[in-house]
Design a protein around this motif. Structure first.
Motif, PDB file in Angstrom:
ATOM      1  N   UNK A   1      -1.716  12.930  -5.520  1.00  0.00           N
ATOM      2  CA  UNK A   1      -0.817  12.732  -5.520  1.00  0.00           C
ATOM      3  C   UNK A   1      -1.065  11.849  -3.567  1.00  0.00           C
ATOM      4  N   UNK A   2      -2.101  12.629  -2.773  1.00  0.00           N
ATOM      5  CA  UNK A   2      -1.863  11.669  -1.761  1.00  0.00           C
ATOM      6  C   UNK A   2      -2.304  10.721  -1.641  1.00  0.00           C
ATOM      7  N   UNK A   3      -3.293  10.531  -2.650  1.00  0.00           N
ATOM      8  CA  UNK A   3      -3.799   9.322  -2.647  1.00  0.00           C
ATOM      9  C   UNK A   3      -2.956   8.331  -3.051  1.00  0.00           C
ATOM     10  N   UNK A   4      -2.083   8.506  -4.007  1.00  0.00           N
ATOM     11  CA  UNK A   4      -1.284   7.799  -5.024  1.00  0.00           C
ATOM     12  C   UNK A   4      -0.102   6.965  -3.949  1.00  0.00           C
ATOM     13  N   UNK A   5      -0.274   8.127  -3.066  1.00  0.00           N
ATOM     14  CA  UNK A   5       1.439   7.781  -1.954  1.00  0.00           C
ATOM     15  C   UNK A   5       0.336   6.924  -0.971  1.00  0.00           C
ATOM     16  N   UNK A   6      -0.814   7.185  -0.731  1.00  0.00           N
ATOM     17  CA  UNK A   6      -1.614   6.071   0.228  1.00  0.00           C
ATOM     18  C   UNK A   6      -1.732   4.908  -0.434  1.00  0.00           C
ATOM     19  N   UNK A   7      -2.068   3.997  -1.709  1.00  0.00           N
ATOM     20  CA  UNK A   7      -1.602   3.430  -2.406  1.00  0.00           C
ATOM     21  C   UNK A   7      -0.441   2.499  -1.987  1.00  0.00           C
ATOM     22  N   UNK A   8       0.796   3.769  -2.532  1.00  0.00           N
ATOM     23  CA  UNK A   8       2.426   3.137  -2.610  1.00  0.00           C
ATOM     24  C   UNK A   8       2.881   2.522  -1.067  1.00  0.00           C
ATOM     25  N   UNK A   9       2.120   2.961  -0.093  1.00  0.00           N
ATOM     26  CA  UNK A   9       2.024   2.499   1.479  1.00  0.00           C
ATOM     27  C   UNK A   9       1.459   1.457   2.197  1.00  0.00           C
ATOM     28  N   UNK A  10       0.941   0.445   0.796  1.00  0.00           N
ATOM     29  CA  UNK A  10      -0.090  -0.837   1.102  1.00  0.00           C
ATOM     30  C   UNK A  10       0.830  -1.712   1.021  1.00  0.00           C
ATOM     31  N   UNK A  11       1.858  -1.568   0.250  1.00  0.00           N
ATOM     32  CA  UNK A  11       2.555  -3.718   0.073  1.00  0.00           C
ATOM     33  C   UNK A  11       2.815  -4.157   1.281  1.00  0.00           C
ATOM     34  N   UNK A  12       3.336  -2.548   1.915  1.00  0.00           N
ATOM     35  CA  UNK A  12       3.736  -3.572   3.245  1.00  0.00           C
ATOM     36  C   UNK A  12       2.708  -4.041   4.207  1.00  0.00           C
ATOM     37  N   UNK A  13       1.780  -3.886   4.747  1.00  0.00           N
ATOM     38  CA  UNK A  13       0.747  -4.873   5.700  1.00  0.00           C
ATOM     39  C   UNK A  13      -0.349  -3.828   4.875  1.00  0.00           C
ATOM     40  N   UNK A  14      -0.840  -5.087   3.427  1.00  0.00           N
ATOM     41  CA  UNK A  14      -2.470  -4.274   2.887  1.00  0.00           C
ATOM     42  C   UNK A  14      -3.529  -4.086   4.102  1.00  0.00           C
ATOM     43  N   UNK A  15      -3.460  -6.027   5.206  1.00  0.00           N
ATOM     44  CA  UNK A  15      -4.370  -5.083   6.323  1.00  0.00           C
ATOM     45  C   UNK A  15      -4.863  -3.905   7.647  1.00  0.00           C
ATOM     46  N   UNK A  16      -3.499  -4.061   7.854  1.00  0.00           N
ATOM     47  CA  UNK A  16      -2.737  -3.524   9.127  1.00  0.00           C
ATOM     48  C   UNK A  16      -2.638  -1.666   8.501  1.00  0.00           C
ATOM     49  N   UNK A  17      -2.603  -1.020   7.422  1.00  0.00           N
ATOM     50  CA  UNK A  17      -3.037  -0.180   7.224  1.00  0.00           C
ATOM     51  C   UNK A  17      -3.414   0.220   5.460  1.00  0.00           C
ATOM     52  N   UNK A  18      -4.329  -0.721   5.772  1.00  0.00           N
ATOM     53  CA  UNK A  18      -5.790  -0.255   6.117  1.00  0.00           C
ATOM     54  C   UNK A  18      -6.530   0.883   5.991  1.00  0.00           C
ATOM     55  N   UNK A  19      -6.634   2.044   4.597  1.00  0.00           N
ATOM     56  CA  UNK A  19      -6.995   3.501   5.088  1.00  0.00           C
ATOM     57  C   UNK A  19      -8.448   3.458   5.474  1.00  0.00           C
ATOM     58  N   UNK A  20      -8.940   2.255   5.447  1.00  0.00           N
ATOM     59  CA  UNK A  20     -11.277   2.507   5.710  1.00  0.00           C
ATOM     60  C   UNK A  20     -10.676   1.918   7.367  1.00  0.00           C
ATOM     61  N   UNK A  21     -10.230   1.217   7.460  1.00  0.00           N
ATOM     62  CA  UNK A  21      -9.536   0.074   8.707  1.00  0.00           C
ATOM     63  C   UNK A  21      -9.525   1.561   9.904  1.00  0.00           C
ATOM     64  N   UNK A  22      -8.053   1.865   9.226  1.00  0.00           N
ATOM     65  CA  UNK A  22      -7.118   1.358  10.380  1.00  0.00           C
ATOM     66  C   UNK A  22      -6.825   3.834   9.518  1.00  0.00           C
ATOM     67  N   UNK A  23      -7.790   3.982   9.417  1.00  0.00           N
ATOM     68  CA  UNK A  23      -7.303   5.420   8.771  1.00  0.00           C
ATOM     69  C   UNK A  23      -6.014   6.156   9.233  1.00  0.00           C
ATOM     70  N   UNK A  24      -5.677   6.273  10.181  1.00  0.00           N
ATOM     71  CA  UNK A  24      -4.598   7.577  11.559  1.00  0.00           C
ATOM     72  C   UNK A  24      -3.150   6.679  11.164  1.00  0.00           C
ATOM     73  N   UNK A  25      -3.594   4.666  11.094  1.00  0.00           N
ATOM     74  CA  UNK A  25      -2.102   4.454  10.888  1.00  0.00           C
ATOM     75  C   UNK A  25      -1.748   3.958   8.983  1.00  0.00           C
ATOM     76  N   UNK A  26      -2.755   3.826   8.259  1.00  0.00           N
ATOM     77  CA  UNK A  26      -2.764   4.458   7.123  1.00  0.00           C
ATOM     78  C   UNK A  26      -2.158   5.925   6.435  1.00  0.00           C
ATOM     79  N   UNK A  27      -2.552   6.908   7.417  1.00  0.00           N
ATOM     80  CA  UNK A  27      -2.235   8.686   7.119  1.00  0.00           C
ATOM     81  C   UNK A  27      -0.645   8.661   7.266  1.00  0.00           C
ATOM     82  N   UNK A  28      -0.014   7.663   8.544  1.00  0.00           N
ATOM     83  CA  UNK A  28       1.533   7.476   9.500  1.00  0.00           C
ATOM     84  C   UNK A  28       2.267   7.344   8.090  1.00  0.00           C
TER      85      UNK A  28
END
Length: 839
Positions: free
Chosen positions: A193-220
């Motif tokens: 579920x956590x991984x699905x939610x991570x992917x669902x959050x990416x369309x807003x800003x794929x680069x800025x919210x990338x969990x590999x480059x920006x794990x803290x922003x992606x987690x938020x």
């Protein structure tokens, strides 16, 4: 009453004005609105995938990573996460969300900023397919109209499926299928579920919210998505708490490669771009099925790599790649510092980078790049005597300190027992090609030690002198011109004065052993250089060269000098394997191919290989005619001159009898001849292949002057394989090695050669390629006779003992005289008239 009437009139006027404005806007932008009918047959940009013959993924090429999925394949929680975050009223609205538009307008009026776009999933789909992400009012108007059109022609599920396959999600991943693979290396149904939610959050800003480059922003952002799911009652409070406390597990995953075969995949990539152009090759979702078999391809790669390491090891250890600290003068680096140093080291093939942290008497401790601390025991070290030159090695070590010191940066690899062994990047190169000799299908191909180290494909690009691998073709020319396997020639040194150069040309046997009068079968099996030269002279240089061209070799590669008989021609491994296949298939010139089938994204076949096969047209037609004659009681047969040619048969370049006879001589190169019990036994140059314990194999070694290029080519009826070993820089000799007392008696030593350097890889490969396969010897064709001959003279013999053997002859070419038992002088017993004719 009057106020109500005026209010109603004002409202009607506003509605009319609004409708007129809307109509005016529609007519204003109508010409710029694309037809959304294309969405009915949308072609998503999908990478080209390359597969083995048995369906394993070898590689994929494309500017965008995309794994299309159907709506039924998408887990419900992932859909709910997308809807809760992007468009909670998706299934209720008509493509636009009036509530969202009003909310966005209020924010715009109150702040003067366009903070909320009010875009529905349908509007986003419209933008992704037809528009840009530019924040402009006119773009929003177009977006609305396109969205309304989309809703008219597609169902809600079709819209959602397109959207989820189209959206950009960072790291070149487009669509949720690719995102699941790129970030988690999983299929959609395997996500938490956590991984699905991570992917669902990416369309807003794929680069800025990338969990590999920006794990803290992606987690938020992930937790915001989970909060929306909780608000929409898609998940429970406990599920929310568990998912929000989950760690970030995303990391970059490449394509799920089932079979790593970079040289064949690069051949496919280049061919597909040439056929279809860059855009279609990379983005049309083509599926290419190659000709290679996965298990055979793996065996080829392992054989080449292991053989290069074996060559490298017997020539000695060249030392550490770097010395990170002096164990006598400085304190060692910390674990973190060592790993930092190793982080930039690029690894090749099976090699693992590491640093020696401790040296015991007969073992070393090594910290690997991956952070593992391992111990290399003496069995993995004792080979490493010092490399001096390619011809000289140092003394065998007795302790680990003779080899390395702490602080040495080294390479390790694992042996067959999964133990670590000290290693190094091989300096020599190699190539292997294996074909089906009947139709040219490439079963396996390896272009070098490591594609990451060098993308140069030596199997198809490197033209190297073939040495004695040319001799079967020279002997084939001799059989075409009156010689037989029983013909006797003089195995004696040749001295020829060259007036133009002022020197004598003295071709020598290697080793320099001369047997005097010798049969052609044995001469080819033992690779007698002087016999090859004598045959070329007997047939004629031009006639021999013309005969070699029949095997598909390039005219410019076949030099017109007597050195041609010794292999001075430069040929690629693939060209050589193709030519040799004629001996295995009855004399046909096949055309190698490596693409079996090409399919489009929908699975429709765009291309299917239909290669020319080695087939005996006359034999098949004869069977048909016999059947027809039997049915009609007609005993007459159509003359050979009226026989038609079957359309898909490979051209016949030599007779099937010629092909069989050469295969017979090459069979003797492996199994030898004579009688060991009576001390007349002899071995061919390829005797090491006897370890395969197969009587259906024929083969030929090849070694050029100073062991610059080494070869082994061998086959049965169904598999033809050629191996080359040498240096990329032409002219560099492979040298020789001395016996290493630390190793067992099975080691290879002495001068490098086709038998010692190339054949071991051929044996290791064929062991796998032929495993479980029945024997497939080259069967004798019609048009041959078998006669017992005397081994010394090649004449007919009445003896039924070790002094004679049965030999094959083309009808009409067998000897007609019997050996004179009372005489040992073969010159009195042969049919040649003069000594000049004999030699």
């Amino acid at each position: 009453m009057i106020l109500l009437k005026r209010t109603l009139q004002f409202f009607i006027i506003c509605v009319i004005l609004g409708l007129l404005t809307l109509a005016g806007l529609y007519y204003y932008v109508r010409s710029d609105i694309p037809s959304v009918q294309v969405l009915k047959d949308v072609q998503l940009q999908t990478p080209m995938q390359v597969f083995s013959r048995d369906g394993l993924l070898i590689n994929q090429f494309g500017e965008k990573r995309r794994i299309p999925v159907t709506i039924e394949q998408i887990p419900a929680p992932l859909i709910e996460a997308i809807l809760a975050t992007e468009d909670s009223r998706f299934y209720e609205h008509i493509g636009i969300d009036p509530i969202g538009i009003v909310r966005s307008a209020i924010v715009l009026i109150s702040t003067g900023e366009k903070k909320q776009g009010a875009s529905t999933i349908t509007m986003q789909l419209a933008r992704n397919f037809f528009l840009t992400r530019e924040k402009a009012y006119i773009r929003k108007v177009k977006e609305i109209f396109i969205a309304l059109h989309i809703e008219n022609i597609l169902s809600k599920n079709e819209i959602l499926e397109l959207y989820l396959n189209k959206i950009e999600l960072g790291n070149r991943a487009f669509g949720i299928g690719a995102a699941a693979q790129v970030y988690y290396g999983k299929a959609l149904h395997e996500l938490t579920l956590a991984q699905m939610a991570m992917i669902a959050g990416l369309p807003k800003a794929p680069s800025a919210l990338n969990p590999i480059r920006n794990p803290e922003r992606a987690k938020a952002r992930r937790n915001v998505v989970l909060g929306r799911m909780l608000s929409e009652n898609y998940i429970t409070r406990s599920e929310y708490q568990q998912a929000t406390s989950a760690p970030i597990t995303a990391r970059f995953h490449g394509a799920e490669i089932d079979l790593y075969a970079p040289y064949i995949s690069e051949m496919v990539r280049a061919e597909m771009v040439a056929r279809f152009g860059h855009e279609k090759a990379y983005n049309a979702g083509l599926n290419v099925f190659t000709s290679v078999e996965s298990d055979v391809q793996k065996a080829a790669q392992t054989a080449v790599i292991d053989n290069l390491h074996a060559y490298d090891m017997r020539h000695g250890f060249r030392g550490a790649t770097a010395q990170l600290w002096d164990p006598e003068l400085a304190a060692p680096l910390s674990r973190a510092d060592i790993l930092s140093k190793l982080d930039s080291v690029k690894q090749f093939g099976p090699l693992l980078a590491g640093v020696v942290t401790n040296v015991a008497e007969q073992s070393i401790d090594v910290l690997l790049k991956n952070g593992n601390q391992v111990t290399v025991e003496w069995d993995g070290l004792k080979w490493a005597r010092k490399y001096i030159t390619r011809y000289r090695q140092g003394f065998a070590p007795t302790t680990a300190n003779d080899i390395l010191t702490a602080g040495a940066q080294i390479w390790l690899r694992k042996n067959n027992d999964d133990d670590y062994i000290l290693s190094q990047i091989p300096e020599a190169s190699s190539a292997l090609v294996s074909l089906d000799p009947h139709d040219g299908r490439i079963k396996a191909i390896v272009g070098g030690y490591s594609f990451e180290q060098s993308q140069y494909n030596r199997a198809v690009q490197a033209k190297r002198q073939v040495g004695s691998n040319i001799k079967p073709f020279v002997y084939s020319a001799a059989l075409e011109n009156g010689y037989t396997l029983a013909s006797i020639l003089n195995d004696a040194p040749i001295n020829q004065w060259d007036k133009s150069q002022g020197v004598a040309w003295r071709p020598k046997n290697s080793p320099a052993i001369y047997n005097g009068p010798i049969r052609i079968r044995r001469a080819l099996a033992q690779s007698k250089n002087v016999i090859s030269v004598r045959l070329l002279r007997g047939v004629g240089l031009q006639r021999t060269a013309d005969h070699l061209l029949k095997f598909g070799f390039q005219n410019n590669d076949i030099n017109r000098s007597e050195s041609l008989a010794l292999g001075s021609a430069a040929i690629t491994p693939l060209e050589l394997a193709r030519g040799m296949s004629a001996f295995a298939n009855g004399g046909h010139l096949i055309t190698p191919y490596f693409i079996s089938e090409i399919q489009d994204a929908a699975g429709n076949t765009l291309y299917k290989a239909n290669p020319e096969r080695a087939c005996d047209v006359r034999s098949e037609l004869t069977k048909q005619l016999k059947l027809a004659n039997t049915l009609t009681n007609n005993n007459s047969m159509i003359a050979d001159t009226t026989m038609p040619t079957e359309a898909n048969c490979a051209p016949q370049i030599i007779s099937k009898q010629n092909a069989f006879l050469i295969s017979q001589a090459m069979h003797s190169a492996i199994w030898g001849g004579g009688s060991w019990a009576h001390k007349t036994g002899w071995s061919g140059t390829g005797w090491r292949a006897q370890t395969l314990e197969r009587r259906d194999l024929s083969g030929k070694t090849g070694t050029t002057n100073d062991s610059v290029d080494t070869w082994f080519s061998g086959y049965n009826r169904n598999v033809m394989t050629s191996v080359w070993v040498g240096f990329d820089n032409p002219g560099n000799p492979l040298g020789r090695s001395t016996y290493n007392k630390n190793l067992d008696s099975s080691q290879i030593s002495g001068a490098e050669s086709g038998a010692k350097t190339a054949q071991p890889a051929w044996i290791d490969f064929m062991k796998v390629a032929l495993q479980g396969k029945p024997n497939a010897p080259i069967e004798p064709p019609e048009g041959l006779v078998s006669a017992r001959i005397d081994l010394k003279t090649g004449l007919l013999s009445h003896n039924n003992d070790h002094t004679s053997r049965f030999e094959y002859f083309v009808k009409g070419t067998a000897p007609t005289r019997y050996v004179l038992e009372q005489s040992d002088n073969i010159f009195e017993q042969t049919e040649q008239k003069t000594e000049d004719e004999l030699f």
